[in-house]
Design a protein around this motif. Structure first.
Motif, PDB file in Angstrom:
ATOM      1  N   GLU B 299       0.829  -1.207   0.000  1.00  8.93           N
ATOM      2  CA  GLU B 299       0.000   0.000   0.000  1.00  8.93           C
ATOM      3  C   GLU B 299       0.864   1.257   0.000  1.00  8.93           C
ATOM      4  N   ASN B 300       1.787   1.356   0.942  1.00  9.96           N
ATOM      5  CA  ASN B 300       2.546   2.592   1.102  1.00  9.96           C
ATOM      6  C   ASN B 300       3.813   2.641   0.270  1.00  9.96           C
ATOM      7  N   PHE B 301       4.687   1.667   0.484  1.00  2.00           N
ATOM      8  CA  PHE B 301       6.003   1.730  -0.162  1.00  2.00           C
ATOM      9  C   PHE B 301       5.905   1.546  -1.677  1.00  2.00           C
ATOM     10  N   VAL B 302       4.883   0.816  -2.127  1.00  2.77           N
ATOM     11  CA  VAL B 302       4.703   0.673  -3.571  1.00  2.77           C
ATOM     12  C   VAL B 302       3.661   1.660  -4.093  1.00  2.77           C
ATOM     13  N   SER B 303       2.401   1.479  -3.673  1.00  5.47           N
ATOM     14  CA  SER B 303       1.341   2.160  -4.425  1.00  5.47           C
ATOM     15  C   SER B 303       1.144   3.631  -4.060  1.00  5.47           C
ATOM     16  N   ARG B 304       1.736   4.101  -2.985  1.00  2.88           N
ATOM     17  CA  ARG B 304       1.665   5.533  -2.701  1.00  2.88           C
ATOM     18  C   ARG B 304       2.960   6.246  -3.125  1.00  2.88           C
ATOM     19  N   SER B 305       3.813   5.512  -3.834  1.00  2.00           N
ATOM     20  CA  SER B 305       5.090   6.113  -4.224  1.00  2.00           C
ATOM     21  C   SER B 305       4.946   6.916  -5.517  1.00  2.00           C
ATOM     22  N   GLU B 306       5.898   7.806  -5.714  1.00  2.00           N
ATOM     23  CA  GLU B 306       5.889   8.643  -6.916  1.00  2.00           C
ATOM     24  C   GLU B 306       6.111   7.770  -8.165  1.00  2.00           C
ATOM     25  N   SER B 307       7.024   6.811  -8.047  1.00  2.00           N
ATOM     26  CA  SER B 307       7.316   5.992  -9.228  1.00  2.00           C
ATOM     27  C   SER B 307       6.116   5.125  -9.630  1.00  2.00           C
ATOM     28  N   PHE B 308       5.336   4.713  -8.655  1.00  2.00           N
ATOM     29  CA  PHE B 308       4.136   3.934  -8.981  1.00  2.00           C
ATOM     30  C   PHE B 308       3.209   4.737  -9.888  1.00  2.00           C
ATOM     31  N   TRP B 309       3.000   5.986  -9.499  1.00  2.00           N
ATOM     32  CA  TRP B 309       2.035   6.786 -10.273  1.00  2.00           C
ATOM     33  C   TRP B 309       2.637   7.289 -11.578  1.00  2.00           C
ATOM     34  N   SER B 436      16.844  -1.460  -7.136  1.00  2.00           N
ATOM     35  CA  SER B 436      16.265  -0.149  -6.907  1.00  2.00           C
ATOM     36  C   SER B 436      14.750  -0.261  -7.003  1.00  2.00           C
ATOM     37  N   MET B 437      14.094  -0.146  -5.867  1.00  4.48           N
ATOM     38  CA  MET B 437      12.638  -0.241  -5.889  1.00  4.48           C
ATOM     39  C   MET B 437      12.046   0.820  -6.802  1.00  4.48           C
ATOM     40  N   GLU B 438      12.645   1.980  -6.765  1.00  3.09           N
ATOM     41  CA  GLU B 438      12.131   3.074  -7.587  1.00  3.09           C
ATOM     42  C   GLU B 438      12.099   2.670  -9.063  1.00  3.09           C
ATOM     43  N   GLU B 439      13.211   2.091  -9.505  1.00  3.29           N
ATOM     44  CA  GLU B 439      13.277   1.708 -10.920  1.00  3.29           C
ATOM     45  C   GLU B 439      12.314   0.574 -11.255  1.00  3.29           C
ATOM     46  N   VAL B 440      12.298  -0.405 -10.379  1.00  2.00           N
ATOM     47  CA  VAL B 440      11.436  -1.564 -10.619  1.00  2.00           C
ATOM     48  C   VAL B 440       9.971  -1.134 -10.640  1.00  2.00           C
ATOM     49  N   ILE B 441       9.603  -0.292  -9.696  1.00  2.74           N
ATOM     50  CA  ILE B 441       8.208   0.158  -9.638  1.00  2.74           C
ATOM     51  C   ILE B 441       7.890   1.016 -10.862  1.00  2.74           C
ATOM     52  N   LYS B 442       8.804   1.862 -11.208  1.00  2.71           N
ATOM     53  CA  LYS B 442       8.593   2.714 -12.377  1.00  2.71           C
ATOM     54  C   LYS B 442       8.420   1.861 -13.637  1.00  2.71           C
ATOM     55  N   ALA B 443       9.140   0.742 -13.675  1.00  2.00           N
ATOM     56  CA  ALA B 443       9.029  -0.159 -14.824  1.00  2.00           C
ATOM     57  C   ALA B 443       7.804  -1.071 -14.714  1.00  2.00           C
ATOM     58  N   GLY B 444       7.100  -0.987 -13.574  1.00  2.37           N
ATOM     59  CA  GLY B 444       5.923  -1.848 -13.385  1.00  2.37           C
ATOM     60  C   GLY B 444       6.303  -3.310 -13.232  1.00  2.37           C
ATOM     61  N   ASP B 445       7.552  -3.561 -12.895  1.00  4.78           N
ATOM     62  CA  ASP B 445       8.031  -4.936 -12.808  1.00  4.78           C
ATOM     63  C   ASP B 445       7.870  -5.472 -11.382  1.00  4.78           C
ATOM     64  N   PHE B 446       6.611  -5.663 -11.014  1.00  2.25           N
ATOM     65  CA  PHE B 446       6.335  -6.078  -9.632  1.00  2.25           C
ATOM     66  C   PHE B 446       6.770  -7.508  -9.357  1.00  2.25           C
ATOM     67  N   LYS B 447       6.953  -8.252 -10.416  1.00  2.00           N
ATOM     68  CA  LYS B 447       7.326  -9.654 -10.257  1.00  2.00           C
ATOM     69  C   LYS B 447       8.592  -9.782  -9.407  1.00  2.00           C
ATOM     70  N   GLN B 448       9.561  -8.894  -9.666  1.00  2.21           N
ATOM     71  CA  GLN B 448      10.806  -8.940  -8.900  1.00  2.21           C
ATOM     72  C   GLN B 448      10.544  -8.725  -7.411  1.00  2.21           C
ATOM     73  N   ILE B 449       9.638  -7.792  -7.128  1.00  2.01           N
ATOM     74  CA  ILE B 449       9.315  -7.507  -5.719  1.00  2.01           C
ATOM     75  C   ILE B 449       8.595  -8.691  -5.087  1.00  2.01           C
ATOM     76  N   GLN B 450       7.607  -9.164  -5.822  1.00  5.85           N
ATOM     77  CA  GLN B 450       6.804 -10.257  -5.275  1.00  5.85           C
ATOM     78  C   GLN B 450       7.665 -11.496  -5.032  1.00  5.85           C
ATOM     79  N   GLU B 451       8.548 -11.777  -5.951  1.00  3.07           N
ATOM     80  CA  GLU B 451       9.407 -12.950  -5.778  1.00  3.07           C
ATOM     81  C   GLU B 451      10.368 -12.782  -4.601  1.00  3.07           C
ATOM     82  N   TRP B 452      10.850 -11.577  -4.430  1.00  3.95           N
ATOM     83  CA  TRP B 452      11.742 -11.319  -3.296  1.00  3.95           C
ATOM     84  C   TRP B 452      10.999 -11.519  -1.970  1.00  3.95           C
ATOM     85  N   LEU B 453       9.771 -11.030  -1.927  1.00  2.00           N
ATOM     86  CA  LEU B 453       8.983 -11.190  -0.697  1.00  2.00           C
ATOM     87  C   LEU B 453       8.673 -12.665  -0.447  1.00  2.00           C
ATOM     88  N   THR B 454       8.352 -13.380  -1.511  1.00  2.00           N
ATOM     89  CA  THR B 454       8.070 -14.810  -1.369  1.00  2.00           C
ATOM     90  C   THR B 454       9.306 -15.550  -0.856  1.00  2.00           C
TER      91      THR B 454
END
Lengths: 497, 497
Positions: B299-309, B436-454
């Motif tokens: 919610e916060n670190f991803v979807s309320r970030s500047e790079s997300f939007w 870089s979360m900023e870059e990954v989020i900006k690229a919409g590449d959530f898979k990397q994030i999700q896999e890291w969390l998993t």
């Protein structure tokens, strides 16, 4: 204070019915909402809970309560609940546990094999499973016992009190009358044109119309809901949560409209069972046949009637595509009542439906009586289709393999469908002696009908056996003449023969 | 062949988790689909099944398996499952059955009374119930035992390993930093304008956008679904059936969009637990705090970030009413991140949220330590609101009565929300060291994030304790600095102070 034995017994029934409600909800969910990947896990969970219900039904506790309370309680509900519990206990106790387990495993294998066999149109791959299922059913029938025909023991599971002797008296009359009517219909001067009903009909509009009709029937949406599914059903989790499901075919509105009304008839039964029976095994419809009488009553006797459409055609048109505005009521009415021999039971019209049941009844009775063998089924099936319908299936998928029932080991079940139809005709006749159904339906006053059904049938749940309901309501035993008269009169008028 | 004791133990766990799945489905159904008249019956059914789970957890069978297997199995899953089962067994066994029953009754009465008290803004009517609940919790805490502060025994139920000593070290730092930031924000040169977000936004469009985002996050719709409800939640029935619910406010899309992403974060956790843990009590999130870290991460670190939007604003606009086409991204971004002191926790922004938790933590800790009395709560609550937020509730409904938690006896629960937020900041910091979360989020590449969390969190379920996860992933203990830094940096940039 120590609980009385009655209280302890009722507590046990409550535990049992709590598991049953959970099982019911899980089944509803699997058939409407559940994500597909969760199915395997869910099946295991269902297995655990079903096993639990089985354990309670056959527990030493249960046995003790039955023995202590049988003949020793004045409470009519407890008396009936003890009867039900005893029957379930005895029925289960008579089958050796190991055999029953093997049978359950066989059932699920056979259902899977049936699915493949049907898809591949390959009866032979299913045959060995069906043979085993038939043998188990014969064996179980012997364990359970019977007085007349061995098949009576199986009938008893679905329609207690009904016997082969009775069916063999009424079914041939129905068959003869229906095949006679069918012959006349085929060459009748007037032939409905069903193509006028076809064409795109948006799902959302079918849904709002179906909901509106359910409400008018008296279905309580605060104690139920309407959802979409593949194989429609109604399910009562408890009398205040009875859910209807339906299927929308955008190319043919009849599937959803008549299907919803059919399931709505089942649902009204469950919604109107007496509150006093809650948390007992009596809080459900008394038999498959009586249940089907309620769905068919609403579907056929009400919603396929001329007076229904006289009242509801305008409402229908307000939800339907514009092309129906040009379509005269009488043509519409005839079209929704088209009779046409066809291969698939669940798509059959009101008249030929019973003939489909006859085919199955005659074959399964002969199987259980060892008069025919499983290997001969496909040919025998096709022969009967030709004899009764004048058409012959091109393959077993649209012939002997079409229904799942036998794959699930459900022998003795099919007759309930035809019995329900006869009961419905008898109920309709009786109701007509009190009020004119035609007038009431034309006035859209379904409340009178629904209240009559509740008063005479629904409220009792399993407090009365099916034939007890029938005779209490109609003053008569099973009598096929009412159904024959109803169909004859209706279709003479439609086809003008 | 006789089953081994391991197999028997696993069978018992499977029975237990089967009831839990049924309970979970019933709860989901009650909060999304169930007809209202069926609620009473359903509550009773839930009671029966919950009682059953309780019986299994505390059965002599369970005790026997625990005693036999503890220290006598090499299987790491069984070892952990025994630990869990033992903890549950001990925890329950320490409370006298009669006291626990009385407490359960009190809970449901208190929840009902709380509902009324909140509606009538009448703390006094609720006070005696809350007093009793506090007393029970003190008593239970003593039964369960603790080393440091009595409140630790309650914390343990939600966040094992976390103590008052720890919280009292980190929370004040957070409080001080946040109140400091809040002061600066109030007088900052740039102030976002949230009114630009308001106005009619059709539900169907909110729904399609929310679904799209869930899919991009990696939420598997074949193993879940999205439904509407009043109080949103996510629920895992099993890892292949994890359901998200949300609420649509047509006057403010933020409720649904950020709410769905939040619940989606919880759901991803449950969907990605190792299959090997199925049918054990280990097949769920390890604690309230770690669970909350996952929802807040998304919610916060991803979807309320500047790079997300930066990435998703176009997609958003394609689902949104036309007026958003005129709205520049930077104004939109600032508006969705507006910080504003407010009375209601669940409506709080990302920055003030933790302060709401501090208020509750400080009060409940003092209550359980007998330092304050229930009767003093309203005044103390209002004082703290003034101290930390600079605003004072007009009445107790928007003050001390706003949350249901205390009415349910949930003392020790609130800190999890703030802990989750700190964990999330620590995880984000660690992840940023790898990519870089900023870059990954900006690229919409959530898979990397999700896999890291998993990889680092989800797969383990309850195989690791919360603080074990934290240190394994970050190499550090609980550390509030990451959250403080994140919020400082983010809001300095937005408010330009």
């Amino acid at each position: 204070m120590e609980k009385t034995i009655e209280q302890k017994f009722m507590d046990l029934l409550k535990e049992q019915s709590s598991y049953s409600e959970a099982i019911g909800l899980m089944a509803w969910d699997m058939r409407t909402k559940a994500p597909k990947k969760g199915m395997d896990n869910r099946s295991e969970v269902l297995g655990v809970l079903s096993q639990k219900v089985h354990e309670l039904q056959t527990s030493s506790e249960m046995k003790h309560y039955i023995e202590s309370l049988k003949g020793h309680t004045d409470d009519p509900i407890i008396t009936k609940a003890v009867e039900e519990a005893e029957e379930e206990y005895e029925r289960t106790a008579k089958v050796p546990t190991e055999e029953y387990r093997a049978y359950v495993t066989l059932q699920s294998k056979a259902e899977a094999m049936w699915g493949e066999a049907k898809a591949n149109n390959d009866f032979e791959s299913f045959r060995p499973y069906l043979e085993e299922l038939v043998e188990y059913n014969k064996k179980f029938a012997k364990y359970w016992g019977y007085e007349g025909n061995i098949y009576d023991a199986l009938l008893h599971n679905y329609e207690p009190g009904v016997t082969v002797a009775k069916l063999d008296e009424v079914f041939p009359k129905v068959r003869k009358a229906l095949t006679g009517l069918l012959e006349k219909i085929k060459t009748a001067p007037v032939q409905p044109d069903p193509t006028i009903l076809q064409g795109h009909f948006p799902k959302a509009q079918q849904e709002t119309f179906s909901e509106e009709i359910l409400k008018r029937m008296g279905y309580d949406f605060d104690a139920g809901r309407l959802d979409e599914t593949v194989h429609p059903f109604a399910i009562g989790l408890n009398k205040n949560d009875v859910r209807v499901t339906t299927k929308y075919d955008e190319a043919d509105f009849r599937t959803a409209v008549f299907g919803t009304i059919h399931e709505g008839g089942h649902a009204l039964y469950e919604q109107n069972i007496s509150e006093n029976l809650a948390f007992t095994p009596l809080a459900t419809g008394t038999s498959m046949g009586i249940h089907e009488s309620q769905s068919l009553f609403w579907e056929n006797f009400v919603s396929r009637s001329e007076s229904f459409w006289e009242n509801h055609y305008d409402l229908f048109k307000s939800h339907a595509p514009d092309r129906f505005n040009e379509l005269p009521l009488d043509e519409f009415y005839r079209a929704v009542n088209e009779v046409k021999p066809s291969f698939i039971r669940i798509e059959a019209d009101e008249l030929t439906y019973c003939l489909h049941i006859m085919v199955r009844y005659e074959l399964e009775k002969a199987l259980i009586n060892s008069e025919i063998e499983v290997k001969d089924l496909p040919a025998l099936w096709n022969q009967k289709m030709e004899d009764y319908f004048g058409i012959k299936p091109e393959n077993d998928a649209e012939g002997v393999l079409q229904d799942i029932h036998w794959a699930g080991g459900d022998f003795g079940y099919f007759p309930s469908y035809a019995l329900g139809y006869m009961y419905a005709a008898q109920f309709a006749n009786r109701l007509n002696e009190e009020i004119s159904m035609e007038e009431v339906i034309k006035a859209g006053d379904f409340k009178q009908i629904q209240e009559w059904l509740t008063q005479n049938i629904h409220q009792f749940g399993k407090m009365k056996k099916p034939l007890e309901i029938l005779t209490d309501v109609t003053g008569e035993e099973l009598n096929s003449q009412y159904l024959i008269d109803y169909l004859t009169e209706k279709y003479q008028k439609i086809y003008q023969f």
